[in-house]
Design a protein around this motif. Structure first.
Motif, PDB file in Angstrom:
ATOM      1  N   HIS A 183      -9.770   5.447   1.156  1.00  0.00           N
ATOM      2  CA  HIS A 183      -8.585   4.697   1.575  1.00  0.00           C
ATOM      3  C   HIS A 183      -9.006   3.319   2.090  1.00  0.00           C
ATOM      4  O   HIS A 183     -10.188   3.056   2.277  1.00  0.00           O
ATOM      5  CB  HIS A 183      -7.877   5.419   2.737  1.00  0.00           C
ATOM      6  N   TYR A 206       1.637   8.091  -5.121  1.00  0.00           N
ATOM      7  CA  TYR A 206       2.028   6.770  -5.581  1.00  0.00           C
ATOM      8  C   TYR A 206       1.731   5.750  -4.494  1.00  0.00           C
ATOM      9  O   TYR A 206       2.431   5.675  -3.481  1.00  0.00           O
ATOM     10  CB  TYR A 206       3.512   6.749  -5.955  1.00  0.00           C
ATOM     11  N   THR A 207       0.684   4.973  -4.688  1.00  0.00           N
ATOM     12  CA  THR A 207       0.251   3.979  -3.724  1.00  0.00           C
ATOM     13  C   THR A 207      -0.718   3.024  -4.401  1.00  0.00           C
ATOM     14  O   THR A 207      -1.315   3.356  -5.430  1.00  0.00           O
ATOM     15  CB  THR A 207      -0.453   4.651  -2.526  1.00  0.00           C
ATOM     16  N   CYS A 218       0.835  -1.184   0.000  1.00  0.00           N
ATOM     17  CA  CYS A 218       0.000   0.000   0.000  1.00  0.00           C
ATOM     18  C   CYS A 218       0.872   1.236   0.000  1.00  0.00           C
ATOM     19  O   CYS A 218       1.725   1.373  -0.847  1.00  0.00           O
ATOM     20  CB  CYS A 218      -0.940  -0.055   1.198  1.00  0.00           C
ATOM     21  N   CYS A 219       0.710   2.148   0.956  1.00  0.00           N
ATOM     22  CA  CYS A 219       1.426   3.403   0.843  1.00  0.00           C
ATOM     23  C   CYS A 219       2.141   3.810   2.109  1.00  0.00           C
ATOM     24  O   CYS A 219       2.791   4.835   2.146  1.00  0.00           O
ATOM     25  CB  CYS A 219       0.449   4.514   0.478  1.00  0.00           C
ATOM     26  N   ASP A 233       0.675   4.595   4.944  1.00  0.00           N
ATOM     27  CA  ASP A 233      -0.216   5.297   5.868  1.00  0.00           C
ATOM     28  C   ASP A 233      -0.804   4.343   6.883  1.00  0.00           C
ATOM     29  O   ASP A 233      -1.242   4.741   7.947  1.00  0.00           O
ATOM     30  CB  ASP A 233      -1.427   5.884   5.125  1.00  0.00           C
ATOM     31  N   ARG A 269      -4.907   6.532  -4.524  1.00  0.00           N
ATOM     32  CA  ARG A 269      -3.854   6.408  -5.536  1.00  0.00           C
ATOM     33  C   ARG A 269      -3.920   7.493  -6.612  1.00  0.00           C
ATOM     34  O   ARG A 269      -2.965   7.667  -7.376  1.00  0.00           O
ATOM     35  CB  ARG A 269      -3.915   5.025  -6.200  1.00  0.00           C
ATOM     36  N   THR A 276       0.854   9.662   3.672  1.00  0.00           N
ATOM     37  CA  THR A 276       2.221   9.416   3.231  1.00  0.00           C
ATOM     38  C   THR A 276       2.355   9.794   1.761  1.00  0.00           C
ATOM     39  O   THR A 276       1.453   9.563   0.964  1.00  0.00           O
ATOM     40  CB  THR A 276       2.582   7.935   3.423  1.00  0.00           C
ATOM     41  N   CYS A 317      -3.279   1.986  -2.611  1.00  0.00           N
ATOM     42  CA  CYS A 317      -4.470   2.263  -1.806  1.00  0.00           C
ATOM     43  C   CYS A 317      -5.595   2.861  -2.649  1.00  0.00           C
ATOM     44  O   CYS A 317      -5.319   3.731  -3.474  1.00  0.00           O
ATOM     45  CB  CYS A 317      -4.080   3.225  -0.683  1.00  0.00           C
TER      46      CYS A 317
END
Length: 274
Positions: free
Chosen positions: A91, A231-232, A23-24, A26, A227, A152, A234
């Motif tokens: 999210h 960049y993730t 994921c990212c 977070d 996203r 994040t 999620c």
């Protein structure tokens, strides 16, 4: 004992790294959400949350549990400024949510987000939606009005964040969670005069993220996945695949509250339902 403890911590660190890669960064990992043996004295424990009380009804079919029900003893660590809301971000927590009490997971997320790795003022998200369909106020003040969130990769701002508790990389949210998510997004869209017609979008100047440098112009749908702005992965592919359906349902839900057609303020290209 010493070797066992070290091995356990190494395993937890590995799990955290894996979840961050998926994921990212977070999100609380399964290890953090479920581990209770290696908590530091400052880490929130589920036993200190208040018993669940009657949730606040904010719209037809939507009641939200106040922040005090999970975090009366966990205040923000710093002032949280208000936010100008132009869009909504979906999210997921990227955790398996193997507990019958959402409060324990939210408290673990608070510990992670305010801890040494993130050092945010509070949980990043404005609202949480649990698999059982219950909805919870996240960041302090979110029920009273728009407050700035965190993320994040750089928070773009101009948004309110709704987090599905669970990992939706491969598995979609439960039907109950989807229904509550739609109702929450519709309530927020109405509250902040956001368009829900087909192609409804918003344009703003980036505050800086790993995807958009500060000063860049961003245009994104009014209801977007995380996203879209950083960049993730999620909120996971399974959730993103459902976004068109959620947007359609949000529009239908909000439209039932209009006194007559055309009264909704909106940034939109076409005055058609999704």
């Amino acid at each position: 004992m010493g070797g066992s403890k070290s091995t356990r911590r190494q395993m937890l660190a590995g799990a955290a790294a894996t979840a961050a890669a998926i994921c990212c960064g977070d999100h609380v990992t399964d290890a953090l959400a479920l581990d209770t043996d290696d908590r530091s004295p400052t880490t929130a424990t589920p036993s200190r949350a208040r018993p669940a009380a009657a949730a606040l009804t904010v719209a037809d079919g939507l009641s939200i549990h106040r922040r005090d029900e999970w975090g009366a003893d966990l205040p923000p660590t710093a002032h949280i400024p208000p936010e100008e809301v132009k869009f909504l971000l979906v999210h997921h927590s990227a955790s398996s949510f193997n507990t019958s009490d959402p409060r324990s997971v939210i408290r673990s997320i608070y510990a992670f987000h305010t801890g040494p790795e993130k050092r945010w003022q509070d949980v990043a998200y404005n609202f949480f939606v649990a698999p059982d369909g219950s909805v919870w106020e996240g960041r302090a003040g979110s029920l009273d009005g728009p407050v700035e969130a965190s993320a994040t990769g750089g928070n773009q701002g101009y948004s309110q964040l709704v987090c599905l508790l669970g990992n939706h990389v491969a598995e979609p949210p439960t039907a109950a969670a989807q229904d509550s998510l739609v109702r929450t997004l519709a309530w927020l869209a109405g509250r902040y005069d956001l368009g829900t017609f087909r192609d409804a979008s918003t344009t703003f100047v980036s505050r800086g993220s790993d995807k958009f440098p500060a000063g860049a112009t961003i245009t994104t749908p009014v209801i977007s996945p995380h996203r879209a702005v950083t960049y993730t992965a999620c909120p996971g592919d399974a959730a993103v695949a459902l976004l068109p359906e959620w947007r359609r349902r949000v529009h239908q839900t909000l439209a039932t509250t209009w006194e007559r057609d055309g009264m909704q303020p909106a940034r939109r290209v076409q005055l058609q339902a999704p």
